[in-house]
Design an enzyme around this catalytic site. Structure first.
Site, PDB file in Angstrom:
ATOM      1  N   TRP A  54       0.827  -1.222   0.000  1.00 38.65           N
ATOM      2  CA  TRP A  54       0.000   0.000   0.000  1.00 38.65           C
ATOM      3  C   TRP A  54       0.848   1.254   0.000  1.00 38.65           C
ATOM      4  O   TRP A  54       0.419   2.309  -0.456  1.00 38.65           O
ATOM      5  CB  TRP A  54      -1.131  -0.041   1.029  1.00 38.65           C
ATOM      6  CG  TRP A  54      -0.892   0.167   2.489  1.00 38.65           C
ATOM      7  CD1 TRP A  54       0.214  -0.118   3.191  1.00 38.65           C
ATOM      8  CD2 TRP A  54      -1.867   0.703   3.415  1.00 38.65           C
ATOM      9  NE1 TRP A  54       0.015   0.187   4.516  1.00 38.65           N
ATOM     10  CE2 TRP A  54      -1.253   0.687   4.676  1.00 38.65           C
ATOM     11  CE3 TRP A  54      -3.158   1.179   3.313  1.00 38.65           C
ATOM     12  CZ2 TRP A  54      -1.909   1.145   5.837  1.00 38.65           C
ATOM     13  CZ3 TRP A  54      -3.814   1.628   4.453  1.00 38.65           C
ATOM     14  CH2 TRP A  54      -3.196   1.609   5.697  1.00 38.65           C
ATOM     15  N   ASP A 103      -0.401  -2.076  12.074  1.00 37.85           N
ATOM     16  CA  ASP A 103       0.223  -3.216  12.759  1.00 37.85           C
ATOM     17  C   ASP A 103      -0.138  -3.396  14.233  1.00 37.85           C
ATOM     18  O   ASP A 103      -0.391  -4.489  14.688  1.00 37.85           O
ATOM     19  CB  ASP A 103       1.759  -3.104  12.694  1.00 37.85           C
ATOM     20  CG  ASP A 103       2.256  -2.857  11.288  1.00 37.85           C
ATOM     21  OD1 ASP A 103       1.443  -2.806  10.354  1.00 37.85           O
ATOM     22  OD2 ASP A 103       3.477  -2.723  11.133  1.00 37.85           O
ATOM     23  N   ARG A 111       7.566   3.653  18.927  1.00 39.76           N
ATOM     24  CA  ARG A 111       7.458   2.427  18.145  1.00 39.76           C
ATOM     25  C   ARG A 111       6.610   1.384  18.858  1.00 39.76           C
ATOM     26  O   ARG A 111       6.110   1.622  19.956  1.00 39.76           O
ATOM     27  CB  ARG A 111       8.863   1.847  17.864  1.00 39.76           C
ATOM     28  CG  ARG A 111       9.791   2.817  17.221  1.00 39.76           C
ATOM     29  CD  ARG A 111       9.276   3.405  15.930  1.00 39.76           C
ATOM     30  NE  ARG A 111       9.243   2.461  14.833  1.00 39.76           N
ATOM     31  CZ  ARG A 111       8.749   2.750  13.628  1.00 39.76           C
ATOM     32  NH1 ARG A 111       8.265   3.947  13.371  1.00 39.76           N
ATOM     33  NH2 ARG A 111       8.738   1.845  12.677  1.00 39.76           N
ATOM     34  N   TYR A 165       3.160   4.928  17.178  1.00 42.27           N
ATOM     35  CA  TYR A 165       2.801   4.202  15.960  1.00 42.27           C
ATOM     36  C   TYR A 165       1.298   4.264  15.658  1.00 42.27           C
ATOM     37  O   TYR A 165       0.765   5.358  15.519  1.00 42.27           O
ATOM     38  CB  TYR A 165       3.276   2.763  16.178  1.00 42.27           C
ATOM     39  CG  TYR A 165       3.920   2.099  14.986  1.00 42.27           C
ATOM     40  CD1 TYR A 165       4.788   2.764  14.150  1.00 42.27           C
ATOM     41  CD2 TYR A 165       3.651   0.753  14.720  1.00 42.27           C
ATOM     42  CE1 TYR A 165       5.372   2.111  13.064  1.00 42.27           C
ATOM     43  CE2 TYR A 165       4.246   0.094  13.649  1.00 42.27           C
ATOM     44  CZ  TYR A 165       5.088   0.785  12.820  1.00 42.27           C
ATOM     45  OH  TYR A 165       5.662   0.129  11.768  1.00 42.27           O
ATOM     46  N   TRP A 166       0.578   3.145  15.620  1.00 41.59           N
ATOM     47  CA  TRP A 166      -0.854   3.166  15.276  1.00 41.59           C
ATOM     48  C   TRP A 166      -1.738   3.261  16.505  1.00 41.59           C
ATOM     49  O   TRP A 166      -2.894   2.869  16.489  1.00 41.59           O
ATOM     50  CB  TRP A 166      -1.221   1.926  14.457  1.00 41.59           C
ATOM     51  CG  TRP A 166      -0.595   1.907  13.094  1.00 41.59           C
ATOM     52  CD1 TRP A 166       0.492   1.166  12.704  1.00 41.59           C
ATOM     53  CD2 TRP A 166      -0.994   2.652  11.928  1.00 41.59           C
ATOM     54  NE1 TRP A 166       0.797   1.405  11.379  1.00 41.59           N
ATOM     55  CE2 TRP A 166      -0.104   2.309  10.884  1.00 41.59           C
ATOM     56  CE3 TRP A 166      -2.010   3.575  11.672  1.00 41.59           C
ATOM     57  CZ2 TRP A 166      -0.208   2.853   9.593  1.00 41.59           C
ATOM     58  CZ3 TRP A 166      -2.107   4.112  10.391  1.00 41.59           C
ATOM     59  CH2 TRP A 166      -1.207   3.757   9.368  1.00 41.59           C
ATOM     60  N   GLU A 178       6.775  10.077   9.321  1.00 47.32           N
ATOM     61  CA  GLU A 178       5.923   8.898   9.140  1.00 47.32           C
ATOM     62  C   GLU A 178       4.540   9.152   9.780  1.00 47.32           C
ATOM     63  O   GLU A 178       3.519   8.792   9.234  1.00 47.32           O
ATOM     64  CB  GLU A 178       6.621   7.712   9.815  1.00 47.32           C
ATOM     65  CG  GLU A 178       6.071   6.354   9.491  1.00 47.32           C
ATOM     66  CD  GLU A 178       6.904   5.250  10.145  1.00 47.32           C
ATOM     67  OE1 GLU A 178       7.878   5.561  10.886  1.00 47.32           O
ATOM     68  OE2 GLU A 178       6.575   4.068   9.938  1.00 47.32           O
TER      69      GLU A 178
HETATM   70  C1  GLC Z   1       4.669  -0.267   8.875  1.00 46.40           C
HETATM   71  C2  GLC Z   1       3.217   0.185   8.698  1.00 46.40           C
HETATM   72  C3  GLC Z   1       2.675  -0.351   7.391  1.00 46.40           C
HETATM   73  C4  GLC Z   1       3.585   0.115   6.247  1.00 46.40           C
HETATM   74  C5  GLC Z   1       5.040  -0.292   6.519  1.00 46.40           C
HETATM   75  C6  GLC Z   1       6.020   0.322   5.522  1.00 46.40           C
HETATM   76  O1  GLC Z   1       4.738  -1.641   8.992  1.00 46.40           O
HETATM   77  O2  GLC Z   1       2.425  -0.229   9.758  1.00 46.40           O
HETATM   78  O3  GLC Z   1       1.352   0.073   7.178  1.00 46.40           O
HETATM   79  O4  GLC Z   1       3.155  -0.421   5.046  1.00 46.40           O
HETATM   80  O5  GLC Z   1       5.438   0.147   7.800  1.00 46.40           O
HETATM   81  O6  GLC Z   1       5.914   1.708   5.524  1.00 46.40           O
END
Ligand code: GLC
Length: 438
Positions: A34, A166, A211, A366-367, A410
């Protein structure tokens, strides 16, 4: 002051690996599915031919069964060897000349293809579609044959990496239930995560507080090894679903539904037939999505396949049905109500990956709280189509402001706008280019 268009284009140029783009130097040395889709959407404003190449290069990794994998490994040996960990060449269906992962990522490739194709001259456009469209049809067909396990036309995911988000709160909880082997427990007890931190590639570039926690990451690797032992074969994994991460993800399926529709348009244009059974799945998928929604509130979540249970953990994906574009006016209004609630998803720099009132919310990690530009792009796209131009414009302006102030990080704190994670990150630069030029 440097021009944001030039700056963003430069970030992509510096991450250019020839026919594809790495997400960021040091931390992310391979090609991700993606990421390349977002990169192509931005690159089309600078160099449409190179943007087309970005997407065509994803097809190098396509498996014979149709799956477009979430990672294609760089041929250069880089530190800790990701290619060996996945060992895709031991699987018959995988390509021989490149190493790939054995799972996928959100299926945005139809939309990326459409947006790039718009910028190509007619003859190049036809040639590009003739190459892309059959491959994307095979990918969607794989998703609905291999991963529609419940029969509700809801694609099931086998690893948090497939969701693209993730360590989103529900994933960390689910992976903990399914994947805490004795050795991970021992690491926890002995606090050995501190030693592992030393070997983590990401921690050489960013602070641990931004992270994923090491124990969460170990569980992700354990889940990956488990899938590898099963040959990345869904049927084999599903012999014991309770031992695995099995999620019918709202985010993934919302993205897929929108891309099913775009794929139909592309196939019409390229005069390529989509099999009737697959077109039926595209229709059923829309009804399938409603099975994830709470009929009283109109809000949808993911379903835990094994427990056959909707898990109402709010994260940004709650808003993704806006992008799917198949909800009623009333449901869209409910989602926009959530989005613009300043206690939830509308701080100074929207849209946070987890709502502000969640017990998991952390502005840096991160997420689990930060604002990401790729998810903003999806929400902006959905808002515009649902008639919420004003809200879309606010998110657009704030997103551009984040990059102008902090650079192409990021992710960003939704509260202060501080940039976190990798810098000079490709999809942040690419989304900026797209927002500035569409
Ligand atoms: C992390 C992100 C993922 C992305 C990858 C590379 O794993 O969670 O969505 O594709 O980094 O940027």
């Amino acid at each position: 002051m440097i021009d944001l268009n030039d700056y963003s284009a430069k970030v992509l140029e510096n991450n250019d690996a020839g026919e594809w783009t790495i997400p960021a130097k040091g931390m992310y040395p391979h090609q991700w599915l993606w990421d390349s889709c977002f990169t192509a959407m931005g690159l089309r404003h600078v160099n449409p031919q190179r943007a087309a190449l970005e997407l065509l290069s994803l097809l190098r990794g396509q498996w014979q069964n149709g799956m477009i994998p979430h990672m294609i490994f760089s041929r250069r040996k880089i530190g800790f060897n990701d290619e060996t960990i996945w060992d895709s060449r031991s699987i018959d269906s995988a390509p021989r000349d490149v190493g790939t992962s054995g799972i996928t990522q959100p299926a945005l490739i139809a939309q990326a293809t459409q947006l790039v194709a718009e910028k190509l001259p007619t003859d190049e456009r036809q040639q590009f579609l003739a190459q892309m469209v059959p491959a994307i049809i095979r990918h969607h067909a794989w998703l609905y044959t291999e991963r529609d396990v419940s029969g509700d036309a809801l694609v099931m995911l086998l690893h948090p990496w497939e969701t693209g988000l993730d360590n989103s709160p529900s994933w960390t909880v689910n992976i903990k239930d399914a994947h805490t082997p004795h050795w991970v427990r021992a690491f926890d007890l002995l606090r050995m995560d501190r030693i592992i931190n030393y070997f983590r590639r990401d921690l050489h570039h960013t602070d641990a507080s931004q992270r994923m926690k090491t124990l969460d990451l170990l569980r992700l690797y354990h889940a990956q090894q488990d899938l590898r032992r099963h040959g990345y074969d869904t049927a084999k994994v599903m012999q014991n679903p309770h031992r695995h991460f099995t999620i019918e993800s709202l985010g993934f399926n919302s993205i897929l539904i929108r891309n099913n529709e775009i794929l139909r348009e592309l196939a019409d244009e390229a005069n390529i037939k989509i099999e009737p059974w697959l077109l039926d799945k595209f229709k059923q998928a829309i009804a399938g999505l409603t099975k994830l929604c709470n009929p009283d509130t109109g809000i949808c979540y993911h379903r835990n396949f094994d427990k056959h249970m909707i898990e109402e953990t709010p994260t940004i994906t709650v808003l993704f049905p806006l992008y799917a574009g198949v909800m009623s006016k009333r449901q869209n209004a409910t989602l926009v109500g959530l989005l613009t609630n300043t206690d939830l998803y509308w701080p100074d720099y929207p849209v946070p990956s987890v709502p502000l009132d969640s017990k998991f919310f952390n502005e840096k990690r991160y997420w689990q709280g930060p604002t990401w530009l790729n998810t903003n792009w999806l929400i902006i796209d959905g808002l515009k189509r649902a008639g919420y131009q004003k809200e879309a414009d606010v998110i657009k302006q704030k997103s551009i402001e984040l990059v102008a102030r902090q650079g192409a990080h990021e992710y960003f704190s939704p509260i202060t706008g501080q940039g976190y994670g990798a810098n000079n990150f490709s999809w942040t630069a690419a989304v900026t280019l797209d927002l500035l030029n569409s």
